[in-house]
Design a protein around this motif. Structure first.
Motif, short mmCIF file in Angstrom:
data_model
loop_
_atom_site.label_atom_id
_atom_site.label_comp_id
_atom_site.label_asym_id
_atom_site.label_seq_id
_atom_site.Cartn_x
_atom_site.Cartn_y
_atom_site.Cartn_z
N UNK A 139 1.26 -1.32 0.17
CA UNK A 139 -0.02 -0.14 0.40
C UNK A 139 0.76 1.47 0.17
N UNK A 140 1.95 0.83 0.65
CA UNK A 140 3.00 2.07 0.50
C UNK A 140 3.58 2.79 -0.93
N UNK A 141 3.11 4.21 -1.16
CA UNK A 141 3.90 4.52 -2.51
C UNK A 141 5.17 4.93 -2.16
N UNK A 142 5.85 4.98 -3.13
CA UNK A 142 7.12 5.31 -3.46
C UNK A 142 7.73 6.37 -4.36
N UNK A 143 8.72 7.08 -4.34
CA UNK A 143 8.49 8.03 -5.69
C UNK A 143 10.27 7.87 -5.60
N UNK A 144 10.95 7.09 -5.37
CA UNK A 144 11.96 7.17 -5.43
C UNK A 144 13.51 7.16 -7.23
N UNK A 145 14.06 8.80 -7.20
CA UNK A 145 15.47 8.50 -8.37
C UNK A 145 15.82 7.47 -8.27
N UNK A 146 15.98 6.25 -9.30
CA UNK A 146 17.29 4.86 -8.87
C UNK A 146 18.31 6.03 -8.49
N UNK A 147 19.00 7.58 -9.44
CA UNK A 147 20.26 8.12 -9.32
C UNK A 147 20.31 8.01 -7.63
#
Length: 91
Positions: free
Chosen positions: A25-33
């Protein structure tokens, strides 16, 4: 420590696809860099000394300057391979 070899290691990680994640349910928006993954069993990292871990982080910042102003997530795989590794991660 061979800086070119470390750069190659860091770039190789960025080129690989991330493993499939379990649906949550937890969303994340982390760039791979912003992810720095260090596997100390990788032959390119075997000779790294604990004092050089911060240098590796700086190399990552040189490769991905936008990550300097954002929080990075650092994963250490098999840190016990580096004597005194815990000293390098203290603020």
């Amino acid at each position: 420590m061979d800086h070119l070899e470390i750069q190659e290691y860091l770039l190789d990680f960025q080129k690989r696809a991330l493993p499939e994640l379990a649906e949550r349910r937890l969303a994340y928006g982390l760039e791979k860099e912003r992810i720095l993954y260090l596997n100390f069993e990788d032959p390119r990292l075997v000779d790294v000394h604990f004092k050089e871990i911060r240098d590796i982080i700086k190399i990552h910042w040189q490769l991905y300057p936008a990550s300097i102003s954002k929080k990075c997530i650092i994963f250490f795989d098999e840190p016990q391979m580096i004597d005194n590794w815990e000293i390098a991660i203290r603020p």
